[in-house]
Motif scaffolding. Structure first.
Motif: not given
Ligand SMILES: [Zn+2]
Length: 591
Positions: A387-406
């Protein structure tokens, strides 16, 4: 079946590891990468060239991620798929090439004048990723001149990462004799570690002592590998003028030192509230005090309730619905459309994982479902990741790369929804106790086991600045860290834990420990907030997920939770969720 338990991969690439479609895709990515490198080498003259290069590199990154996701699905579903293993090697080469290209782009960013930098940031496609560009530029500025960083990276292959590899090779060779069912078997280090969670205390105890002995025998070698990889890291930091070993891991996790300190301080203040639970668990296990190998042991309870897969899917969907319609609809679709591989069959890799295909804008979940309660939790957890990936799927690629702690925000959240529902609906007292114990044990792991790792690692790196440490010194350092982290509550500690825990020897990610605890508590704090607000919180929740990869954690908490992570309140409220579970557990296990 409404919900198939075997996944569907052919809509992504037809033909598995012999897919010609996939082969062509990977070859085309090679072409993209070569072309990008060529453009960088021939020099960039105008800002527009840099802009289009960043856009195209992001696209290449999505291609590498897509291919990597496909290959990891193939190897997970069949560990004997040799063709898939070969593809894995190929994708690693592409990832390395991509990293080199990003490194070259970072250098270009540092060479820009302030005016050029401003010009770049106002470009349409750059606006959404300005956080990342700034992060990359700042980080590159704090490193050595490009030629020196390049040399360091080349030397690291044999002088740094190699130590991690030597460690893994040596661990892979370990073979420990273990008597089971009247027969002597030879177990791998991992197999022996599984025996540490055995329901029979005698088995756990024997496995523990054999494990300590086996790691102790190899301690000289592992002390060397650990000292050398740490020495490399310290030298490089020193050359860059960095004084704190926490600088790099904190930046990777986009968090401040104050936040980390406040998190541990608040945990420390609450530790004594966990002790009654540990005492009660000891009583239930029929012992006076828990040994380190009892902390994760299952309670001897009768609750062999098995949940059919179809029922688990329905249960998850219905509980998600109580919190968020969007989450429920998404999960229903994923389960119905064959995004989940859950069948219980041989040759599958152990564990659960969620993989995202950024170009297909889909995810796949891998696990082996056997009807246990923990399997239901795993399924909910992995659906949360999807679901997290689904919420980010339309964002620019770099804005889909979250850090480990989140990274675990959505998964822990989804798991919490289902875990609470299961406790609420448990039809026997024993079941309820088992479910609560499971939840609290997770907290103990994050507050104590991970804390011990953090204490050990910070102290080890400080001492290492002065010189090498012997295996014996490492043992002492580990025992002290465990005694402190577990509040002296255990009867036995594990001195060789520094050798047996892979995380200390991973060179790709420094301090692979505190992000776990952060992620867990961050998610619990969010869950608490969602419970207070109710189903109308859905919108804010999704907005938070959408921002996970484009701001610092402090900004994220400020914007979406109105919380200051450098103050104790947020952390205390998250910990209170665990304390409430402990109260319930204590009441249920009174007699
Ligand atoms: Zn996860």
């Amino acid at each position: 079946m409404n919900y198939p338990d075997v996944w569907e991969l052919s809509s992504i690439f037809k033909g598995g590891s012999t897919s010609s479609e996939f082969k062509q895709f990977v070859e085309e990515t090679d072409g993209c990468l070569n072309e990008l490198e060529g453009r960088l080498q021939s020099g960039l003259e105008r800002i527009e060239e840099l802009e289009s290069l960043i856009v195209d590199t992001q696209q290449a990154m999505q291609r590498v991620r897509e291919a990597s996701a496909f290959v990891s699905c193939l190897t997970a579903q069949n560990v004997k798929d040799e063709k898939a293993a070969l593809w894995q090697g190929k994708i690693t080469v592409q990832s390395t090439a991509l990293q080199t290209i990003w490194g070259m782009i970072d250098v270009e960013l540092t060479l820009l004048s302030e005016t050029e930098w401003e010009q770049l940031l106002v470009k349409k496609k750059m606006k959404e990723i300005s956080f990342h560009l700034l992060e990359r530029r700042e980080s590159a500025k704090e490193k050595l001149p490009p030629a020196e960083e390049k040399l360091a990276a080349q030397l690291a292959i044999d002088g740094y990462h190699a130590w991690g590899k030597v460690y893994q090779q040596a661990v892979g060779r370990m073979s420990i004799p273990f008597v089971e069912d009247g027969q002597e078997k030879f177990l791998s280090a991992g197999q022996l570690q599984n025996r540490l969670h055995h329901v029979d205390r005698q088995v756990r105890k024997r496995a523990f002592h054999l494990s300590e002995k086996a790691w102790g025998e190899e301690a000289g070698l592992f002390a060397a590998t650990l000292n050398h990889l740490a020495g490399f890291r310290i030298q490089l930091y020193k050359a860059r003028g960095w004084t704190s070993v926490l600088k790099e891991p904190l930046e990777m996790n986009r968090m401040q030192d104050e936040t980390l300190k406040m998190m541990w301080d608040t945990i420390k203040k609450n530790k004594q509230m966990l002790y009654p639970f540990m005492d009660r668990k000891a009583t239930l296990l029929g012992i006076k005090k828990l040994a380190i190998y009892d902390v994760n042991a299952p309670l001897p309870l009768r609750h062999n309730q098995s949940i059919p897969y179809e029922h688990a899917c329905e249960l998850i969907i219905s509980h998600f619905k109580r919190f968020s319609q969007k989450l429920a609809v998404f999960a229903e679709g994923a389960l119905r459309d064959g995004w989940v591989e859950a069948e219980n069959r041989s040759h599958k890799r152990p564990g659960g994982v969620c993989t995202t295909f950024p170009l297909s804008k889909q995810s796949r979940i891998f696990m082996t479902y056997d009807g246990s309660m923990s399997n239901v939790s795993t399924l909910a957890h992995e659906l949360g990741h999807a679901f997290h990936a689904h919420c980010l799927k339309e964002k620019e690629p770099l804005s889909q790369r979250y850090a480990m702690n989140v990274a675990e925000t959505a998964s822990t959240f989804a798991e919490a929804i289902v875990a609470d529902a299961l406790v609420e609906e448990a039809n026997t007292k024993e079941m309820k106790i088992a479910l609560l114990e499971n939840k609290i044990s997770r907290a103990i792991a994050f507050f104590m086991n991970i804390h011990a790792r953090f204490l050990f690692e910070t102290r080890f790196y400080e001492r290492r600045k002065e010189g090498m440490l012997s295996a014996e010194q490492l043992n002492d350092l580990m025992i002290t860290a465990q005694q402190e982290a577990y509040g002296q509550q255990l009867s036995t500690y594990s001195p060789t834990f520094w050798a047996s825990k892979l995380h200390f020897h991973i060179t790709g990610v420094p301090f692979y420990n505190f992000p776990y605890t952060f992620g867990y508590l961050f998610s619990l704090g969010l869950y608490k907030k969602a419970q207070e607000v109710g189903s109308s919180y859905e919108k804010s929740y999704i907005a938070l997920l959408e921002d996970t990869a484009r701001m610092s954690v402090e900004e994220l908490a400020k914007k979406h939770l109105d919380a200051d992570l450098t103050k104790p309140d947020f952390w205390q409220e998250a910990i209170n969720v665990v304390l409430a579970d402990i109260d319930e557990f204590m009441a249920l296990t009174k007699e």
